[in-house]
Design an enzyme around this catalytic site. Structure first.
Site, PDB file in Angstrom:
ATOM      1  N   GLY A  53      18.887  34.425  87.900  1.00 24.04           N
ATOM      2  CA  GLY A  53      17.652  34.916  87.295  1.00 24.04           C
ATOM      3  C   GLY A  53      17.968  35.908  86.205  1.00 24.04           C
ATOM      4  N   CYS A  80      24.813  33.654  91.136  1.00 25.19           N
ATOM      5  CA  CYS A  80      24.622  34.690  90.117  1.00 25.19           C
ATOM      6  C   CYS A  80      23.687  35.800  90.630  1.00 25.19           C
ATOM      7  CB  CYS A  80      24.118  34.043  88.825  1.00 25.19           C
ATOM      8  SG  CYS A  80      24.306  35.128  87.406  1.00 25.19           S
ATOM      9  N   TYR A  81      22.462  35.899  90.095  1.00 30.15           N
ATOM     10  CA  TYR A  81      21.531  36.927  90.582  1.00 30.15           C
ATOM     11  C   TYR A  81      21.343  36.805  92.091  1.00 30.15           C
ATOM     12  CZ  TYR A  81      17.244  39.692  91.027  1.00 30.15           C
ATOM     13  OH  TYR A  81      16.302  40.634  91.407  1.00 30.15           O
ATOM     14  N   HIS A 167      27.729  29.643  87.660  1.00 33.70           N
ATOM     15  CA  HIS A 167      26.700  28.607  87.844  1.00 33.70           C
ATOM     16  C   HIS A 167      27.349  27.264  88.176  1.00 33.70           C
ATOM     17  CE1 HIS A 167      23.202  30.988  86.683  1.00 33.70           C
ATOM     18  NE2 HIS A 167      24.072  31.652  85.932  1.00 33.70           N
ATOM     19  N   GLU A 169      25.896  24.696  89.112  1.00 31.06           N
ATOM     20  CA  GLU A 169      25.015  23.586  88.736  1.00 31.06           C
ATOM     21  C   GLU A 169      25.194  23.138  87.296  1.00 31.06           C
ATOM     22  OE1 GLU A 169      24.321  26.655  89.269  1.00 31.06           O
ATOM     23  OE2 GLU A 169      22.735  27.446  88.006  1.00 31.06           O
ATOM     24  N   SER A 221      -1.637   4.362  82.256  1.00 32.84           N
ATOM     25  CA  SER A 221      -1.540   4.616  80.806  1.00 32.84           C
ATOM     26  C   SER A 221      -0.494   3.719  80.158  1.00 32.84           C
ATOM     27  CB  SER A 221      -1.155   6.070  80.566  1.00 32.84           C
ATOM     28  OG  SER A 221       0.202   6.271  80.925  1.00 32.84           O
ATOM     29  N   GLY A 222       0.351   3.098  80.997  1.00 33.87           N
ATOM     30  CA  GLY A 222       1.438   2.297  80.436  1.00 33.87           C
ATOM     31  C   GLY A 222       2.710   3.100  80.305  1.00 33.87           C
ATOM     32  N   GLY A 223       2.600   4.420  80.465  1.00 29.61           N
ATOM     33  CA  GLY A 223       3.791   5.269  80.449  1.00 29.61           C
ATOM     34  C   GLY A 223       4.580   5.054  81.728  1.00 29.61           C
ATOM     35  N   ASP A 225       5.413   7.063  84.233  1.00 31.73           N
ATOM     36  CA  ASP A 225       4.938   7.632  85.496  1.00 31.73           C
ATOM     37  C   ASP A 225       3.786   6.827  86.110  1.00 31.73           C
ATOM     38  OD1 ASP A 225       6.719   9.440  84.569  1.00 31.73           O
ATOM     39  OD2 ASP A 225       5.227  10.921  83.977  1.00 31.73           O
ATOM     40  N   SER A 226       2.764   6.555  85.298  1.00 33.27           N
ATOM     41  CA  SER A 226       1.630   5.846  85.897  1.00 33.27           C
ATOM     42  C   SER A 226       2.014   4.390  86.195  1.00 33.27           C
ATOM     43  CB  SER A 226       0.389   5.923  85.007  1.00 33.27           C
ATOM     44  OG  SER A 226       0.589   5.255  83.795  1.00 33.27           O
ATOM     45  N   SER A 227       2.938   3.824  85.419  1.00 34.03           N
ATOM     46  CA  SER A 227       3.377   2.449  85.708  1.00 34.03           C
ATOM     47  C   SER A 227       4.095   2.394  87.057  1.00 34.03           C
ATOM     48  CB  SER A 227       4.329   1.935  84.636  1.00 34.03           C
ATOM     49  OG  SER A 227       3.686   1.923  83.398  1.00 34.03           O
ATOM     50  N   LYS A 364      12.050  12.830  86.697  1.00 35.90           N
ATOM     51  CA  LYS A 364      11.879  11.631  85.869  1.00 35.90           C
ATOM     52  C   LYS A 364      12.944  10.561  86.139  1.00 35.90           C
ATOM     53  CE  LYS A 364       9.406  10.286  82.256  1.00 35.90           C
ATOM     54  NZ  LYS A 364       7.980  10.635  82.142  1.00 35.90           N
TER      55      LYS A 364
END
Ligand code: XMP
Length: 508
Positions: A53, A80-81, A167, A169, A221-223, A225-227, A364
């Site tokens: 952080g 770290c923090y 870090h 990650e 929407s065809g994107g 996520d909604s697909s 995603k």
């Protein structure tokens, strides 16, 4: 029950990366604000990571660590923090360092421990800190040091509590993924059961239990996520599910037809397509302010949708493609709203449908993997991100039919050229933005006075930060030539070389 690792969010820019890395290793992980940790619900938690952080533990109002957490006997890794906080809370000494340590740093491991088991004993790590742990708290020993950081890693001698100043990650940290892997397997002993088939199985049960014989609808929407939501619900519910596609006329060229064809014909879904182009265009007439455009489109979208829903007397549920990043971005106390995203939380309170968000724990790339597994074509699954308000926010100033044509046609040329030059895999998002600026040009023997068009292409991992793509000049030249020749109304093309931050990816 799925084993889970909780990542407490102390505000590091890398906190989502920690979650992703752990999931990539096969264990479900989620980001939780430290004040929202639920002590009653710890059955599935196999480990807790305290993120880094921006604060110093001595700052006024710096986030703190609830000592109860250290008494749960659940393995803890402070990064770290997070490490400094453990040390500070348990009576160690954290001090400010004159020289901030930032970037690649060589550390040497000087004590056997689970985290670096079997790894090289000296390697480079990514540091980004001002303070450091000067004196370890009672019961802790140092595991590694760098030239400026005596305690680059620490562990408790009898409790499963670890701290790393670097870090793990971040990809630049050599052995970073291995260290996280060792934490989740050797220290937390978590089962690696987080896989997509497992996710589908889990969701199928969850959704069937919830929906029973009810009907579910969703806005398609065809994107990506909604697909994927549609493909998932079609897979689980078949006839109990209807996707509704509101065509607001602000999609990329030919995209509306493609969506219709894919879902109606190939997937045999009960798709309802509403042609609402005129409604949207009428409402947007003369509107230039970006936020007003977004609000108009968001609100109208819901109106059209509500009207369609009325025809479904038996619909009880509404599915949405909200992703985990949307939840984090709009929900955590550390995140700021930069733009109002139209697919999040915009539903009216009086809509009597119960919301189902089956993707709200996924990133995603996980959604893409799920889509492929459900049989969606790569062309849809690897589609670039596209904003809900569509091309309206890629037309600076007011939106007209002629301007939509200019962005659609130029966008199509850009896409064709990026693809034919094999750049589509390496560029994260690319599109054109039509400006209201007009400049003088010459075509043949004639003076022109036409629009300036912007090419925007960025590389990014998740859209949170981005860099402009280094497209070769020859490709830019070809795109520019084609656009000025083929798209009426544009006589000048410029390339946006701004990163995010300070710019955003979209222009509005
Ligand atoms: P910015 O412009 O904020 O965009 O850097 C980050 C990513 O989000 C997309 N974007 C949106 N997506 N509704 C969406 O679903 C929206 O209102 C919206 N605005 C921006 C943008 O295309 C980029 O991928």
């Amino acid at each position: 029950m799925t084993d889970k690792i909780v990542v407490l969010d102390y505000g590091s820019q890398y906190n989502q990366l920690i979650v992703r890395r752990i999931r990539d290793l096969g264990v479900y992980a989620e980001l939780v604000h430290p004040t929202e940790f639920d002590y009653k619900d710890i059955k599935e938690i196999k480990g807790i990571v305290l993120s880094g952080g921006p604060n110093s533990v001595y700052d006024d109002g710096a986030p703190t660590l609830d000592q109860r957490l250290l008494e749960l006997k659940i393995p803890i890794l402070g990064i770290c923090y997070g490490m400094q906080l453990i040390a500070h809370t348990l009576g160690g000494k954290v001090v400010g360092h004159q020289k901030k340590e930032y970037g690649l740093t060589h550390i040497r491991v000087n004590h056997d421990n689970h985290l670096t088991d079997g790894l090289d004993q000296a390697f480079d790590v990514w540091m980004s800190h001002g303070d450091l742990v000067h004196t370890l708290p009672k019961g802790f020993i140092s595991l590694a040091s760098s030239q400026t950081t005596p305690n680059a890693m620490m562990m408790h001698v009898s409790l499963p509590i670890y701290g790393i100043q670097f870090h793990a990650e971040v990809r630049n940290t050599v052995n970073g993924t291995e260290i996280l892997d060792h934490f989740i397997t050797k220290v937390c002993k978590a089962d690696k059961t987080w896989t997509m088939p497992h996710f589908i199985e889990q969701k199928t049960k969850e959704i069937k239990d919830l929906v029973k014989d009810g009907h579910v609808i969703c806005a398609l929407s065809g994107g990506v996520d909604s697909s994927v939501v549609a493909a998932l619900l079609n897979h689980i519910l078949k006839d109990q599910f209807t996707p509704i596609f509101v065509d607001h006329g602000l999609l990329r060229k030919d995209e509306a037809e493609e969506v219709d064809q894919t879902f109606r014909n190939e997937f045999k879904m009960n798709l309802i397509t509403v042609n609402a182009k005129k409604r949207f265009l009428d409402l947007l007439k003369g509107v230039s302010d970006p936020e007003t455009k977004r609000k108009i489109i968001g609100t109208e979208f819901i109106r059209v949708f509500e009207e369609e829903v009325k025809n479904f007397k038996d619909a009880k549920y509404l599915a949405q493609g909200t992703l985990y990043t949307d939840v984090i971005e709009s929900g955590t106390k550390t995140a700021k709203t930069i733009k109002s995203h139209h697919n999040v939380g915009g539903l009216p309170k009086d809509m009597k449908l119960i919301l189902i968000e089956p993707l709200n724990t996924l990133f995603k790339d996980e959604v893409r993997a799920l889509g492929l597994l459900l049989g969606l074509p790569n062309a849809i699954v690897s589609r670039q991100p596209f904003p809900g308000p569509g091309l309206a926010i890629r037309i600076l100033g007011d939106v007209t039919e002629d301007k939509i044509r200019m962005v659609q046609d130029s966008d199509q040329i850009l896409r064709e050229e990026i693809k034919s030059h094999g750049l589509d895999k390496s560029i994260w998002q690319y599109f054109t933005v039509l400006t209201p600026l007009k400049t003088v040009g010459v075509m043949g023997d004639n003076r022109t006075y036409d629009h300036v068009l912007v090419l925007r292409a960025v590389t990014s991992i998740d859209g949170m930060t981005a860099d402009f793509a280094k497209i070769p000049y020859e490709v830019l030249q070809k795109i520019s030539n084609r656009i000025t020749n083929e798209v009426r109304g544009i006589n000048r093309v410029v390339y946006d070389i701004t990163s995010k931050p300070p710019g955003t990816i979209e222009w509005e």
